[in-house]
Motif scaffolding. Structure first.
Motif, short mmCIF file in Angstrom:
data_model
loop_
_atom_site.label_atom_id
_atom_site.label_comp_id
_atom_site.label_asym_id
_atom_site.label_seq_id
_atom_site.Cartn_x
_atom_site.Cartn_y
_atom_site.Cartn_z
N ALA A 1 56.61 -111.49 -81.59
CA ALA A 1 57.02 -111.16 -82.95
C ALA A 1 58.05 -112.18 -83.41
N LEU A 2 57.84 -112.73 -84.60
CA LEU A 2 58.73 -113.75 -85.12
C LEU A 2 59.12 -113.44 -86.56
N ASP A 3 60.36 -113.78 -86.89
CA ASP A 3 60.82 -113.75 -88.28
C ASP A 3 61.10 -115.20 -88.65
N GLY A 4 60.12 -115.86 -89.24
CA GLY A 4 60.20 -117.31 -89.39
C GLY A 4 60.12 -117.94 -88.02
N GLY B 1 61.22 -99.99 -86.10
CA GLY B 1 59.84 -99.71 -85.71
C GLY B 1 59.08 -100.90 -85.17
N ILE B 2 59.79 -101.98 -84.84
CA ILE B 2 59.11 -103.19 -84.38
C ILE B 2 58.53 -103.02 -82.99
N ALA B 3 59.24 -102.32 -82.11
CA ALA B 3 58.72 -102.10 -80.75
C ALA B 3 57.37 -101.41 -80.80
N LYS B 4 57.24 -100.43 -81.68
CA LYS B 4 55.97 -99.69 -81.80
C LYS B 4 54.85 -100.62 -82.25
N LYS B 5 55.16 -101.53 -83.19
CA LYS B 5 54.14 -102.45 -83.69
C LYS B 5 53.74 -103.47 -82.62
N ASP C 1 69.17 -107.48 -83.01
CA ASP C 1 69.40 -107.54 -84.45
C ASP C 1 68.28 -106.90 -85.27
N TYR C 2 67.17 -106.61 -84.60
CA TYR C 2 66.00 -106.07 -85.32
C TYR C 2 65.61 -104.68 -84.83
N ILE D 1 53.68 -110.37 -86.26
CA ILE D 1 53.33 -110.21 -84.84
C ILE D 1 52.06 -110.99 -84.57
N HIS D 2 52.13 -111.87 -83.58
CA HIS D 2 51.02 -112.77 -83.27
C HIS D 2 50.56 -112.57 -81.83
#
Length: 213
Positions: A54-57, A90-94, A85-86, A5-6
């Protein structure tokens, strides 16, 4: 999973079209709650340092941006989205936590607010110190409320003179944060959410009565 997360910056403007498409898709799925945005708007937020990505690669995983109202009296973390797909990781919280941290750093004296129909988002906000409030405690800026025009329930908002709608208002006041124990905060959010669902059922029955003839 290698999701990072940037704080979004110039190179991330390349994702503006994909972000807008993801926002529009999420809005269709929910049926309410997310205002549509144009790539130019998202690009401006990124260039101003008012967005989190937020990026995955190189894969877009999620996004959230900051909006400013009434000369920094209020700010909002808006357009929170996560790639389908993600979800469930818990990504939304982060993302929300990162956007909240950025907002507090850039606008330490501002009240943070949001409106949502999502119980998970309400719980995330509660963990950050938000509390449910009536719409009267939110910004009165006309530009913010006009952003709701793309929501299919905008008619309900206007008929209620912007006093309430199907969304729930939540507010973080830096002078009076919600410091109650987490268990108590979660119980209060759950009770408030049940009340909102009852209110929603009444509104929908009133504004969209069943045609029996």
């Amino acid at each position: 999973m290698s999701v990072k997360i940037h704080i979004a910056s110039e190179p991330h403007t390349a994702y503006a079209n994909d972000i807008c498409a993801m926002i529009e898709s999420a809005a269709r799925q929910r049926g309410t709650g997310i205002a549509k945005r144009k790539p130019e708007y998202i690009t401006k937020k990124i260039r101003n340092g008012n967005a989190v990505i937020a990026l995955d690669g190189e894969t877009l995983v999620g996004f959230c941006y900051i909006e400013i109202w009434e000369d920094k009296k209020y700010v909002a973390n808006s357009g929170l989205i996560v790639n389908p797909d993600y979800r469930g990781q818990g990504i939304a919280k982060k993302i929300k936590a990162k956007a909240f941290e950025l907002s507090r750093k850039k606008y330490p004296d501002s009240k943070l607010f949001g409106i949502t129909t999502s119980l998970p988002v309400m719980k995330i906000n509660s963990d950050l110190g938000y509390k449910p409030v009536t719409f009267s405690e939110l910004t009165r800026d006309e530009t913010f409320w006009s952003g709701c025009q793309s929501c299919p329930n905008y008619d309900i908002l206007t008929r209620n003179e912007r006093k309430n709608c199907l969304c729930t208002g939540m507010l973080f006041d830096p002078k009076h944060p919600n410091n109650k124990p987490k268990e108590e905060r979660q119980k209060n959010v759950a009770k408030y959410y049940r009340w909102v669902r009852l209110k929603t059922a009444r509104f929908l029955k009133f504004f969209n009565p069943i045609n029996l003839f």
